[in-house]
Design a protein around this motif. Structure first.
Motif, PDB file in Angstrom:
ATOM      1  N   CYS A  22       0.860  -1.187   0.000  1.00 57.44           N
ATOM      2  CA  CYS A  22       0.000   0.000   0.000  1.00 57.44           C
ATOM      3  C   CYS A  22       0.897   1.238   0.000  1.00 57.44           C
ATOM      4  N   TRP A  36      -4.674  -2.809   7.577  1.00 63.08           N
ATOM      5  CA  TRP A  36      -5.310  -3.630   6.556  1.00 63.08           C
ATOM      6  C   TRP A  36      -6.634  -4.156   7.087  1.00 63.08           C
ATOM      7  N   CYS A  96      -6.278  -1.485   2.201  1.00 61.85           N
ATOM      8  CA  CYS A  96      -5.384  -0.796   3.115  1.00 61.85           C
ATOM      9  C   CYS A  96      -6.040   0.509   3.546  1.00 61.85           C
TER      10      CYS A  96
END
Length: 125
Positions: A22, A36, A96
């Motif tokens: 991410c 996450w 994310c």
């Protein structure tokens, strides 16, 4: 405005591994929660793991503890989710997220402000 771009999803057999990335941009706060989440159609989104640039122990949901590892490369503004020993029940869309860490070490707002686009993870038995 914080923007998050995910990569790394895919399909794998049970017992396999995947790493999600991410990459963030536009960070301006002094500290952030980075994490996450995952969601299966018809079910609520659930938190999987979190890491805190403002201090605090990394968080893992019980269902992934010992199998998933969250990490952060501050120089690249990127946080990762290493997923090992994947199980079919890990199949979901993974998102994310980031949120300014304003409540102290290891504590985040219940509603995170910034989200990635989501990436599908499919684990077959």
């Amino acid at each position: 405005q914080v923007q998050l771009v995910e990569s790394g999803g895919g399909s794998v057999q049970a017992g396999g591994s995947l790493r999600l990335s991410c990459r963030g941009s536009g960070y301006t706060a002094s500290a952030y929660c980075m994490g996450w989440f995952r969601q299966v159609p018809g079910k609520e989104r659930e938190g999987v793991a979190a890491i805190y640039t403002g201090g605090g122990d990394d968080y893992y949901d019980d269902s992934v503890s010992g199998r998933f590892t969250i990490s952060l490369d501050s120089a690249k503004n990127t946080h990762y989710l290493q997923m090992d020993n994947l199980k079919p029940e890990d199949t979901a869309i993974y998102y994310c997220a980031a949120d300014p860490q304003i409540y102290g070490p290891g504590t985040c707002s219940p509603e995170w402000a910034y989200w990635g686009q989501g990436t599908q993870v499919t684990v077959s038995s």
